[in-house]
Design a protein around this motif. Structure first.
Motif, PDB file in Angstrom:
ATOM      1  N   LYS B 482       0.906  -1.085  -0.033  1.00  0.00           N
ATOM      2  CA  LYS B 482       0.095   0.259  -0.140  1.00  0.00           C
ATOM      3  C   LYS B 482       0.589   0.975  -0.248  1.00  0.00           C
ATOM      4  N   LEU B 557       0.249  -2.153  -8.782  1.00  0.00           N
ATOM      5  CA  LEU B 557       0.019  -1.222  -8.028  1.00  0.00           C
ATOM      6  C   LEU B 557       0.254   0.353  -8.460  1.00  0.00           C
ATOM      7  N   LYS B 558       1.185  -0.880  -9.526  1.00  0.00           N
ATOM      8  CA  LYS B 558       1.731   0.681 -11.360  1.00  0.00           C
ATOM      9  C   LYS B 558       1.202   0.507 -11.791  1.00  0.00           C
ATOM     10  N   LYS B 560      -2.157   0.606 -11.483  1.00  0.00           N
ATOM     11  CA  LYS B 560      -3.212   1.646 -10.518  1.00  0.00           C
ATOM     12  C   LYS B 560      -2.585   3.405 -11.561  1.00  0.00           C
ATOM     13  N   ILE B 561      -1.106   3.297 -10.561  1.00  0.00           N
ATOM     14  CA  ILE B 561      -0.333   4.079 -10.640  1.00  0.00           C
ATOM     15  C   ILE B 561      -0.604   4.802 -12.343  1.00  0.00           C
ATOM     16  N   ILE B 592       4.673   9.691  -7.631  1.00  0.00           N
ATOM     17  CA  ILE B 592       4.443   9.289  -7.240  1.00  0.00           C
ATOM     18  C   ILE B 592       3.786   9.464  -5.670  1.00  0.00           C
ATOM     19  N   ALA B 596      -0.353   9.579  -5.034  1.00  0.00           N
ATOM     20  CA  ALA B 596      -0.763   8.786  -4.253  1.00  0.00           C
ATOM     21  C   ALA B 596      -2.029   9.698  -3.516  1.00  0.00           C
ATOM     22  N   SER B 599      -4.548  10.224  -5.473  1.00  0.00           N
ATOM     23  CA  SER B 599      -5.844   8.287  -5.518  1.00  0.00           C
ATOM     24  C   SER B 599      -6.278   8.567  -4.367  1.00  0.00           C
ATOM     25  N   TYR B 600      -6.002   9.873  -3.043  1.00  0.00           N
ATOM     26  CA  TYR B 600      -6.611   9.399  -1.601  1.00  0.00           C
ATOM     27  C   TYR B 600      -8.080  10.624  -1.923  1.00  0.00           C
ATOM     28  N   THR B 609     -12.328   2.793 -11.282  1.00  0.00           N
ATOM     29  CA  THR B 609     -10.852   3.014 -10.745  1.00  0.00           C
ATOM     30  C   THR B 609     -11.350   3.611  -9.090  1.00  0.00           C
ATOM     31  N   LEU B 613      -4.376   3.140  -2.987  1.00  0.00           N
ATOM     32  CA  LEU B 613      -3.342   2.900  -3.848  1.00  0.00           C
ATOM     33  C   LEU B 613      -3.136   1.551  -3.110  1.00  0.00           C
ATOM     34  N   SER B 615      -2.993  -3.013  -2.603  1.00  0.00           N
ATOM     35  CA  SER B 615      -2.817  -4.186  -3.422  1.00  0.00           C
ATOM     36  C   SER B 615      -2.211  -5.892  -2.770  1.00  0.00           C
TER      37      SER B 615
END
Lengths: 147, 776
Positions: B482, B557-558, B560-561, B592, B596, B599-600, B609, B613, B615
């Motif tokens: 994570k 995760l990559k 999704k990033i 990143i 991150a 994404s939050y 999606t 982050l 997985s």
């Protein structure tokens, strides 16, 4: 474990034999013995302190004398246990006159268990020999002091 | 925004110092015994001094009345707790019911019979001495061959033959192979009982929270999740109400790949007294009551042609199981059977195992678990055959190896060797020692009456346990990765490292995959309340299986990033590199950390999606991996004392790709130490009455630093195709390769005296006696 050997005491077999049947003498001769109390014919309850290298502890057990053939032989059966383990021994003691004294030959089996067996193994043999030697030395001085 | 991206240095393959070491070498790590809790009580376990006895009665009154004692429990109190589990199943296996405290009979010296719980550790120990057990001592048997003899005392009265199981496996046509042989060599080879001797003994803290209906169990274990499942069953507790934590674990070597009576017992005690309780195993208890390893008596027969071609192998194993089955006890010798052909291509094998009960502590997995026995056996036999045929031991090996064109190679025992080039490490090791010159030197030394030996072993092993259908409890491993809103990375592995350095290697993998600083990565493990279900660390599996799970979680995760990066950059044409998502057209990038946070914050999400982050990946390996290598040992034997000096120790190991050479070297060194221990010094000895007479470190010789030779470690690299990291595993290699090389070397040294075989440990006493006998 086999235990065998001999020790010579400077008094005749009759005297040596008689002493080794006497609970008071045994109590004073067995190394570490704190009490010896008669519980039956030729059977005694014994309390002793056992020391084996870094281990020491109180032992409680029984001593039984059997197959008595005065003054030439008898069997001694010892059983004891305490915090640091247990000991069982069964040995034949044979007395023969030698130069005015008595040669006491012993031949027996001993079984040691518990912590003593696990951590004192290297020393059990030497300790047993030392205790036997001390027993006869004590027996000798008891005899001297009783004269 | 920076548009120039410098690709950071990759970490995989580098000698990165272990990130776990600072806390270990400064004494600030938290082991079980470091855990302190308010109201914590201490338990002492009363154990049988006898190897076999009936319990007439137990008097606990004096102990219970002792000041400071709050409870005493015996087998009667704990009889509803489920049995200590055996996870192995074999056809017709006899499984004795293994109560956590003895009921009316004890089966080995050290068998737990009662537990005393007090406010203080010393009070508990004093009170334990006040417990009086009236024993009816029974005859015991401590030697597996004697246990099989007619009239031997029955360890378990219901099975008077002392046989727990018979196992048979064969492949090819053994009878034909033997009938066509020019020569058949036979040898009885033992692999003695060993005491794993982890530096930290076992220990358990149990903390019952009645209001939450929650039991927290801290145990020095290799398998926290499996323990949770099994101990919950033993205690009749719902699995989700049990949390198992493996804090810092000071070595396991297989001895903590287990569920022991004490773990359930402390859970039971804590639930009864409604207070936390701690039990720490003493070293003496550790020797008596934690599983031992090995315990083999093997009878080998090898059939060969005069040119050295091996045609077939027969093996009969007598396995000393001890009094009970611990978690994997009966399965261990079956691994020896799987590994019995070694690196050789013979397709004709037959093996029989008889598993024997003895009045001893159970045997189970110990570094290598079944494979050292098999490797020791076959590598000794190849030398025995070479001696019989007057061939060079290197030549006979090269002649019989599976060749590198033959992979994947199906073995006669049903395995498929993944990849290999078995000649490569042997040739490399021969070069390193300058073999031809060494043999010349030996010939000179012999002329002068010196006893110099050159021995080798070429081992193979089964690693990366393993495909689930071939393991007792599922062989996959899990990982969660994570990334926090600030861009910090947490890796949670279901493997439970305890000295293998995965806090470092898994961070290396994650740092390279994500392009972040290794200091931004935290690797968590060993707490069932924190980490998703996992299997654990054993069988050289953590990196090959657990590391692969981490790798796949990172790939998810990559992806999704990249999706978030593409959204933020407003481009579908992006790549991910160096911790940045970069737009291939404009060169613009998002770090990143920025991704991150976005994404939050989730102001906007890429199509289909979820925010965040994180997985999780459970990876099921399609096969084991099969590392291999060659160890060459040069020894000098002192004619006057019988002492063996190791002049050179060369280890060339092929464990596939190497993530961290420093850690691999450490594993080889530690493994060799344990292999040398078996070869030269260590032996658990029981007397005829079942008393363990090597009950402490004064009598059981684990190698100390000054007893270790310098190890010249080198490698060849043959990646596996079983996992994308190409890693095979190395945790047990040193041990497996070591003992046969050392024994072969000493046998070679003593060959001028007519010595053809030596059993382990080759102590100065045994060798001196041989030398003395050869003189008379």
């Amino acid at each position: 474990m086999k235990i065998a050997g001999s020790y010579t005491v400077p008094f005749p077999p009759e005297r040596a034999y008689e002493m080794m049947q006497d609970p008071d003498v045994l109590a004073r001769s067995i190394p570490g013995c704190e009490s010896l109390e008669k519980i039956g014919e030729n059977e005694y309850r014994m309390k002793m302190k056992m020391v084996l290298a870094s281990l020491s502890g109180a032992f409680e057990g029984k001593v039984r004398l059997a197959d008595q053939k005065p003054p030439s032989s008898f069997r001694m059966v010892v059983e004891g246990s305490g915090k640091i383990g247990f000991v069982k021994g069964d040995g034949l003691l044979t007395l023969t006159p030698k130069d005015g004294g008595t040669e006491v030959a012993y031949d027996g089996d001993a079984q040691v268990g518990g912590t003593m067996a696990a951590v004192g193994q290297r020393l059990i043999d030497a300790t047993a020999k030392m205790m036997i030697k001390r027993f006869f030395e004590n027996l000798r001085s008891v005899e001297v002091s009783s004269r | 925004m920076a548009t120039t991206i410098t690709k950071p240095e990759t970490l995989v393959g580098k000698r990165i110092r272990r990130r776990e070491d600072p806390r270990l070498i400064t004494g600030t790590a938290t082991y079980v015994d470091d855990i302190k809790m308010p109201g914590m009580h201490y338990a002492t376990i009363v154990r049988s001094p006898h190897a076999a006895a009936r319990i007439r009665s137990i008097n606990t009154k004096k102990a219970a009345a002792h000041k400071g004692v709050i409870a005493v429990f015996t087998g009667k109190d704990t009889q509803k707790v489920g049995p200590v589990p055996c996870g192995a199943s074999l056809p017709g296996l006899r499984v004795p019911h293994h109560h956590i405290l003895a009921m009316d009979r004890v089966y080995f010296a050290g068998h737990p019979v009662a537990v005393v719980v007090a406010t203080d550790r010393y009070v508990a120990a004093d009170a334990a001495d006040l417990i009086e057990v009236d024993w009816d001592v029974l005859p015991a048997v401590a030697d597996p061959e004697k246990a099989l003899a007619k009239g031997a005392p029955a360890v378990h009265p219901e099975w008077p033959d002392n046989v727990a199981f018979n196992y048979h496996q064969e492949g090819g046509n053994v009878e034909k192979a033997f009938s066509e042989a020019d020569v058949v060599v036979k040898q009885r080879i033992t692999s003695q009982r060993l005491i794993p001797t982890a530096m930290e003994t076992r220990g358990v803290v149990a903390d019952w929270r009645p209001a939450d209906r929650q039991l927290n169990l801290y145990s020095s274990t290799q398998i926290p999740h499996l323990m949770r499942t099994l101990v919950a069953q033993m205690l009749g507790l719902e699995e989700n109400r049990l949390r198992v934590v493996a804090p810092e674990v000071g070595g396991g070597f297989g001895s903590k790949l287990n569920v022991y009576a004490e773990e359930a017992l402390m859970g039971f005690v804590a639930m009864k007294i409604q207070q936390p309780v701690k039990w720490i195993e003493s070293r003496r208890e550790n020797f008596l009551c934690t599983i031992h390893g090995r315990g083999h008596v093997d009878h080998y027969e090898v059939a060969a042609k005069r040119d050295g071609t091996i045609l077939g192998i027969k093996l009969h194993i007598i396995q000393d199981l001890g009094a009970y089955h611990q978690l994997l006890t009966p399965a261990i010798p079956t691994l020896s059977v799987l590994m019995m052909p070694g690196l050789y291509k013979t397709q004709n094998v037959r093996a029989d195992i008889v598993g024997v009960f003895t009045n001893c502590v159970p045997t189970d997995a110990y570094r290598g678990a079944g494979r050292p026995e098999a490797t020791h056996g076959i590598e000794r036999m190849v030398d025995v055959l070479a001696a019989e045929l007057k061939m060079d031991p290197a030549e006979i090996r090269l002649k019989n190896f599976v060749t590198k064109e033959q992979f994947p190679f199906p073995t006669a025992t049903g395995l498929t060797y993944d990849s290999g080039d078995y000649a490569a490490p042997l040739k490399k090791a021969l070069d390193i020692v300058d073999y031809q010159n060494l043999r010349n030197e030996q010939a000179q030394a012999r002329k002068q009456g010196k006893l110099m030996g050159i021995g080798m072993s070429t081992y193979g092993e089964i690693c990366a346990f393993g495909p689930s259908p071939a393991t007792p409890a599922g062989g996959w491993e899990s990982a969660t990765v994570k990334i926090d809103p600030t861009g910090k990375v947490t890796v949670m592995t279901g493997a439970s490292p305890h000295g293998q350095g995965e806090e470092t290697t898994f961070a290396q993998i994650a740092a390279d995959e994500l392009g972040v600083n290794i200091d931004d990565i935290l690797v968590l493990h060993g707490d069932t309340a924190v980490v998703q279900y996992g299997i654990g660390t054993f069988g050289s599996r953590s990196t090959a299986v657990g590391g692969t799970a981490v790798y796949f979680a990172l790939q998810d995760l990559k992806a999704k990033i990249k999706k978030f990066g593409a959204m933020l950059l407003g481009s579908d044409d992006v790549s991910f590199s160096g911790g940045q998502v970069i737009c291939n057209k404009t060169g613009k990038s998002k770090s990143i950390q920025e991704i991150a946070a976005a994404s939050y914050r989730a102001m906007k999400l890429p199509p289909n999606t979820e925010p965040g982050l994180i997985s999780t990946h459970f990876w099921e390996p399609p096969n084991f991996t099969f590392p291999f290598g060659a160890h060459i040992v040069v020894t000098d034997v002192d004619r006057d004392t019988g002492a063996v000096a190791v002049r050179r120790y060369v280890a060339v190991d092929d464990c596939g790709n190497i993530l961290n050479p420093l850690i691999v070297d450490g594993q080889i060194h530690g493994g060799v130490a344990q292999g040398l221990g078996q070869a030269l010094w260590e032996q658990a000895v029981y007397d005829d009455n079942g008393q363990l007479v090597t009950g402490e470190l004064m009598d059981y010789a684990v190698p100390k630093a000054h007893m270790m030779p310098r190890i010249e470690s080198d490698h060849t690299t043959t990646p596996t195709s079983v996992n994308p990291l190409g890693v095979k595993g190395v945790g047990e290699a040193g041990t497996i390769g070591c003992s046969p090389a050392v024994v072969n070397s000493v046998v070679d040294a003593l060959a001028p005296l007519g010595v053809k075989h030596l059993d382990m440990p080759m102590t100065p006493e045994t060798i001196w006696k041989l030398i003395a006998r050869s003189k008379s």
